[in-house]
Design an enzyme around this catalytic site. Sequence first.
Site, PDB file in Angstrom:
ATOM      1  N   LEU A 104      -1.256   8.444  -2.177  1.00 43.31           N
ATOM      2  CA  LEU A 104       0.008   7.973  -1.595  1.00 43.31           C
ATOM      3  C   LEU A 104       0.444   6.631  -2.191  1.00 43.31           C
ATOM      4  CD1 LEU A 104       1.890   8.667   0.925  1.00 43.31           C
ATOM      5  CD2 LEU A 104       0.430   7.113   2.216  1.00 43.31           C
ATOM      6  N   HIS A 105       1.737   6.481  -2.462  1.00 43.70           N
ATOM      7  CA  HIS A 105       2.258   5.181  -2.901  1.00 43.70           C
ATOM      8  C   HIS A 105       3.741   5.109  -2.581  1.00 43.70           C
ATOM      9  CE1 HIS A 105       2.422   8.067  -6.219  1.00 43.70           C
ATOM     10  NE2 HIS A 105       3.468   7.431  -6.684  1.00 43.70           N
ATOM     11  N   ILE A 106       4.176   3.912  -2.187  1.00 42.85           N
ATOM     12  CA  ILE A 106       5.566   3.682  -1.792  1.00 42.85           C
ATOM     13  C   ILE A 106       6.231   2.807  -2.852  1.00 42.85           C
ATOM     14  CG2 ILE A 106       7.112   2.792  -0.012  1.00 42.85           C
ATOM     15  CD1 ILE A 106       4.734   3.072   1.973  1.00 42.85           C
TER      16      ILE A 106
END
Length: 160
Positions: A104-106
């Site tokens: 996950l990465h924003i």
Amino acid sequence: MTGGTVGDGCVFCRAAAGDDPLVVHRGTAAFVILNLFPYNNGHVMVVPRRHIATLGEATADELGELMTLVRDAERVLTTAYAPHGINVGLNLGRAAGAGVADHLHIHLVPRWTGDTNFMTVVADARVLPETLEQTAARLRPIFATGAAAAGPPPGHVPGV
Ligand SMILES: [Zn+2]
């Protein structure tokens, strides 16, 4: 686990564990790292330390810290670049456009009025007046001062 390779096979796990020059800020459960292939100057990603692929796998503490770091990055990018706007976004899964689908990465991408037209013209040849090293050197001290100015960490007991 969602089938991803943990550890050496994952660029974010390597960054979480090691001394990656692209990391500009480290929290407890998450960190902020420059995108190796930025869409604009100041393109950063907020990433949980744990190798999880979806928001559903994140704990409440992780979700809280991820959004806190998104807030901090918003402030840092605004201070460093004075952009006209910032895209904040999640691509969950490869079909949604995630380059690293298993961790996950924003994304936070500073935007300026007219930059889409410009970038369309130059297509994939992104024109970046700043190197990643320069970006990291610019953002790190602002993250550091922000942490002090933002007050005590969650759970801090005054006077202790
Ligand atoms: Zn990972």
